[in-house]
Design a protein around this motif. Structure first.
Motif, PDB file in Angstrom:
ATOM      1  N   ALA A 130      50.734  48.836  22.440  1.00 19.89           N
ATOM      2  CA  ALA A 130      50.043  48.973  24.188  1.00 19.89           C
ATOM      3  C   ALA A 130      48.925  48.420  24.779  1.00 19.89           C
ATOM      4  CB  ALA A 130      50.000  51.081  23.832  1.00 19.89           C
ATOM      5  N   VAL A 131      48.650  47.876  23.911  1.00 20.90           N
ATOM      6  CA  VAL A 131      47.631  46.520  24.011  1.00 20.90           C
ATOM      7  C   VAL A 131      48.148  45.813  25.236  1.00 20.90           C
ATOM      8  CG1 VAL A 131      46.212  44.249  23.543  1.00 20.90           C
ATOM      9  CG2 VAL A 131      46.468  46.779  22.117  1.00 20.90           C
ATOM     10  N   ARG A 132      49.580  45.727  25.431  1.00 22.63           N
ATOM     11  CA  ARG A 132      49.590  44.852  26.115  1.00 22.63           C
ATOM     12  C   ARG A 132      51.034  44.845  27.309  1.00 22.63           C
ATOM     13  NH1 ARG A 132      50.955  39.477  27.732  1.00 22.63           N
ATOM     14  NH2 ARG A 132      50.182  38.403  25.763  1.00 22.63           N
ATOM     15  N   ASP A 133      50.001  45.295  28.694  1.00 24.63           N
ATOM     16  CA  ASP A 133      51.037  46.532  29.656  1.00 24.63           C
ATOM     17  C   ASP A 133      50.533  45.201  30.263  1.00 24.63           C
ATOM     18  OD1 ASP A 133      51.285  48.027  31.619  1.00 24.63           O
ATOM     19  OD2 ASP A 133      49.478  49.548  31.218  1.00 24.63           O
ATOM     20  N   GLU A 134      52.112  45.295  30.782  1.00 25.58           N
ATOM     21  CA  GLU A 134      52.047  44.152  32.259  1.00 25.58           C
ATOM     22  C   GLU A 134      51.769  44.516  33.056  1.00 25.58           C
ATOM     23  OE1 GLU A 134      52.838  40.979  31.496  1.00 25.58           O
ATOM     24  OE2 GLU A 134      53.379  40.334  29.099  1.00 25.58           O
ATOM     25  N   GLY A 135      52.030  45.796  33.491  1.00 24.66           N
ATOM     26  CA  GLY A 135      52.334  45.797  34.558  1.00 24.66           C
ATOM     27  C   GLY A 135      50.758  46.552  35.076  1.00 24.66           C
ATOM     28  N   ARG A 136      49.451  47.147  34.199  1.00 24.32           N
ATOM     29  CA  ARG A 136      48.141  46.269  34.349  1.00 24.32           C
ATOM     30  C   ARG A 136      47.921  44.908  34.285  1.00 24.32           C
ATOM     31  NH1 ARG A 136      43.116  47.577  36.815  1.00 24.32           N
ATOM     32  NH2 ARG A 136      41.606  47.625  34.903  1.00 24.32           N
ATOM     33  N   LYS A 137      48.334  44.059  34.368  1.00 22.48           N
ATOM     34  CA  LYS A 137      48.252  42.456  34.118  1.00 22.48           C
ATOM     35  C   LYS A 137      48.283  42.301  35.299  1.00 22.48           C
ATOM     36  CE  LYS A 137      49.585  38.331  32.376  1.00 22.48           C
ATOM     37  NZ  LYS A 137      50.342  37.181  31.155  1.00 22.48           N
ATOM     38  N   ALA A 138      49.454  42.051  36.033  1.00 16.70           N
ATOM     39  CA  ALA A 138      50.247  42.419  37.225  1.00 16.70           C
ATOM     40  C   ALA A 138      48.988  43.041  38.625  1.00 16.70           C
ATOM     41  CB  ALA A 138      51.626  42.407  37.388  1.00 16.70           C
ATOM     42  N   GLN A 139      48.508  43.745  38.411  1.00 18.14           N
ATOM     43  CA  GLN A 139      48.023  45.159  38.724  1.00 18.14           C
ATOM     44  C   GLN A 139      46.721  44.008  39.094  1.00 18.14           C
ATOM     45  OE1 GLN A 139      46.505  48.454  37.241  1.00 18.14           O
ATOM     46  NE2 GLN A 139      46.511  49.245  39.622  1.00 18.14           N
ATOM     47  N   VAL A 140      45.854  43.632  37.934  1.00 15.51           N
ATOM     48  CA  VAL A 140      44.590  42.936  37.711  1.00 15.51           C
ATOM     49  C   VAL A 140      44.707  41.840  38.626  1.00 15.51           C
ATOM     50  CG1 VAL A 140      43.110  41.609  36.345  1.00 15.51           C
ATOM     51  CG2 VAL A 140      43.764  43.753  35.351  1.00 15.51           C
ATOM     52  N   LEU A 141      45.912  40.681  38.547  1.00 12.85           N
ATOM     53  CA  LEU A 141      45.882  39.991  38.975  1.00 12.85           C
ATOM     54  C   LEU A 141      46.240  39.656  40.813  1.00 12.85           C
ATOM     55  CD1 LEU A 141      48.347  37.532  36.728  1.00 12.85           C
ATOM     56  CD2 LEU A 141      46.446  37.825  36.763  1.00 12.85           C
ATOM     57  N   ALA A 142      46.568  40.631  41.084  1.00 13.71           N
ATOM     58  CA  ALA A 142      46.948  41.151  42.357  1.00 13.71           C
ATOM     59  C   ALA A 142      45.690  41.012  43.019  1.00 13.71           C
ATOM     60  CB  ALA A 142      47.735  42.354  42.718  1.00 13.71           C
ATOM     61  N   ASN A 143      44.776  42.424  41.592  1.00 18.24           N
ATOM     62  CA  ASN A 143      43.688  42.581  42.556  1.00 18.24           C
ATOM     63  C   ASN A 143      42.675  41.379  42.402  1.00 18.24           C
ATOM     64  OD1 ASN A 143      44.358  45.683  42.673  1.00 18.24           O
ATOM     65  ND2 ASN A 143      43.251  45.749  40.683  1.00 18.24           N
ATOM     66  N   VAL A 144      43.156  40.385  41.937  1.00 17.79           N
ATOM     67  CA  VAL A 144      41.750  38.909  42.382  1.00 17.79           C
ATOM     68  C   VAL A 144      42.144  38.659  42.877  1.00 17.79           C
ATOM     69  CG1 VAL A 144      40.616  39.741  40.065  1.00 17.79           C
ATOM     70  CG2 VAL A 144      42.815  37.938  40.353  1.00 17.79           C
ATOM     71  N   ALA A 145      43.768  38.185  42.799  1.00 23.07           N
ATOM     72  CA  ALA A 145      44.349  37.490  44.082  1.00 23.07           C
ATOM     73  C   ALA A 145      43.993  37.997  45.931  1.00 23.07           C
ATOM     74  CB  ALA A 145      45.435  37.443  44.242  1.00 23.07           C
ATOM     75  N   ASP A 146      43.242  39.396  45.600  1.00 22.86           N
ATOM     76  CA  ASP A 146      43.641  40.225  47.195  1.00 22.86           C
ATOM     77  C   ASP A 146      42.238  39.828  47.251  1.00 22.86           C
ATOM     78  OD1 ASP A 146      45.877  41.190  47.584  1.00 22.86           O
ATOM     79  OD2 ASP A 146      45.527  42.870  46.979  1.00 22.86           O
ATOM     80  N   HIS A 147      40.655  40.011  46.441  1.00 24.66           N
ATOM     81  CA  HIS A 147      39.937  39.740  46.547  1.00 24.66           C
ATOM     82  C   HIS A 147      39.086  38.394  46.819  1.00 24.66           C
ATOM     83  CE1 HIS A 147      35.683  41.644  46.491  1.00 24.66           C
ATOM     84  NE2 HIS A 147      35.431  40.591  45.170  1.00 24.66           N
ATOM     85  N   ALA A 148      40.057  36.969  46.274  1.00 21.34           N
ATOM     86  CA  ALA A 148      39.669  35.998  46.690  1.00 21.34           C
ATOM     87  C   ALA A 148      40.285  35.590  47.811  1.00 21.34           C
ATOM     88  CB  ALA A 148      40.292  34.991  45.649  1.00 21.34           C
ATOM     89  N   ARG A 149      41.025  36.199  48.196  1.00 23.90           N
ATOM     90  CA  ARG A 149      41.631  35.727  49.466  1.00 23.90           C
ATOM     91  C   ARG A 149      40.360  36.717  50.871  1.00 23.90           C
ATOM     92  NH1 ARG A 149      45.422  38.300  49.152  1.00 23.90           N
ATOM     93  NH2 ARG A 149      47.218  36.898  48.712  1.00 23.90           N
ATOM     94  N   GLU A 150      39.669  37.745  50.528  1.00 25.59           N
ATOM     95  CA  GLU A 150      38.700  38.443  50.789  1.00 25.59           C
ATOM     96  C   GLU A 150      37.735  37.242  51.139  1.00 25.59           C
ATOM     97  OE1 GLU A 150      38.296  42.106  49.089  1.00 25.59           O
ATOM     98  OE2 GLU A 150      40.070  42.691  49.924  1.00 25.59           O
ATOM     99  N   LEU A 151      37.131  36.827  50.168  1.00 23.34           N
ATOM    100  CA  LEU A 151      36.102  35.693  49.980  1.00 23.34           C
ATOM    101  C   LEU A 151      36.397  34.455  50.347  1.00 23.34           C
ATOM    102  CD1 LEU A 151      34.824  37.154  46.323  1.00 23.34           C
ATOM    103  CD2 LEU A 151      33.807  37.841  49.290  1.00 23.34           C
ATOM    104  N   GLY A 152      37.516  34.014  51.067  1.00 20.31           N
ATOM    105  CA  GLY A 152      37.948  32.961  51.304  1.00 20.31           C
ATOM    106  C   GLY A 152      37.811  31.817  50.004  1.00 20.31           C
ATOM    107  N   VAL A 153      37.604  32.206  48.698  1.00 22.96           N
ATOM    108  CA  VAL A 153      38.601  31.348  47.490  1.00 22.96           C
ATOM    109  C   VAL A 153      39.583  30.554  47.146  1.00 22.96           C
ATOM    110  CG1 VAL A 153      35.429  31.382  46.699  1.00 22.96           C
ATOM    111  CG2 VAL A 153      38.085  32.966  45.516  1.00 22.96           C
TER     112      VAL A 153
END
Length: 106
Positions: A51-74
Motif C-alpha cells: 500500500a506504500v506505493r499508490d500511483e493514483g495518489r501520486k498523480a493526484q499530488v502532482l496535479a495538485n502542485v501543478a495547479d498551485h504552481a500555475r496559480e502562483l505563476g511559478v
C-alpha cells in the motif's frame, strides 16, 4: 505567509536577497521535515507494504502542485519535477520505515 525578511520587491541589495533566500530555505527544510513526519505516520498506519506505493495518489499530488504552481505563476515543469523526486524519495523513506529501518540521515 509573513516572514521577518525584506520582501522581494523591496530588496535593494544582494545581501537582502540572499538573506531572504536563506530564510526561506530554512523554512522549506522545516516544512519537509513535517512532511516526512506524515510519512512516518503513513508507515505506521498502513497494514500492508504494497500500500506504500499508490500511483493514483501520486498523480493526484502532482496535479495538485501543478495547479498551485500555475496559480502562483511559478514554473510548472520545475515544480512537478521537484515533486516527482520528493514523492519518490518519500516512497523510499516510507518503505524503509515500514520495513523497520531507521530514518536515513544523509
Amino acid at each position: 505567509m509573513e516572514f521577518d525578511i525584506t520582501p522581494p520587491a523591496d530588496c535593494r541589495t544582494m545581501a537582502e536577497v540572499r538573506a531572504g533566500v536563506d530564510s526561506l530555505d530554512r523554512l522549506l527544510v522545516e516544512l519537509l521535515a513535517e512532511r516526512f513526519r506524515y510519512m512516518d505516520a503513513a508507515s505506521r498506519i498502513k497494514t500492508e507494504r504494497g500500500a506504500v506505493r499508490d500511483e493514483g495518489r501520486k498523480a493526484q499530488v502532482l496535479a495538485n502542485v501543478a495547479d498551485h504552481a500555475r496559480e502562483l505563476g511559478v514554473p510548472i515543469d520545475l515544480v512537478t519535477d521537484l515533486w516527482e523526486r520528493l514523492i519518490e524519495g518519500s516512497i523510499a523513506y516510507e518503505l524503509a520505515r515500514f520495513d523497520g529501518a531507521p530514518a536515513a540521515q544523509d
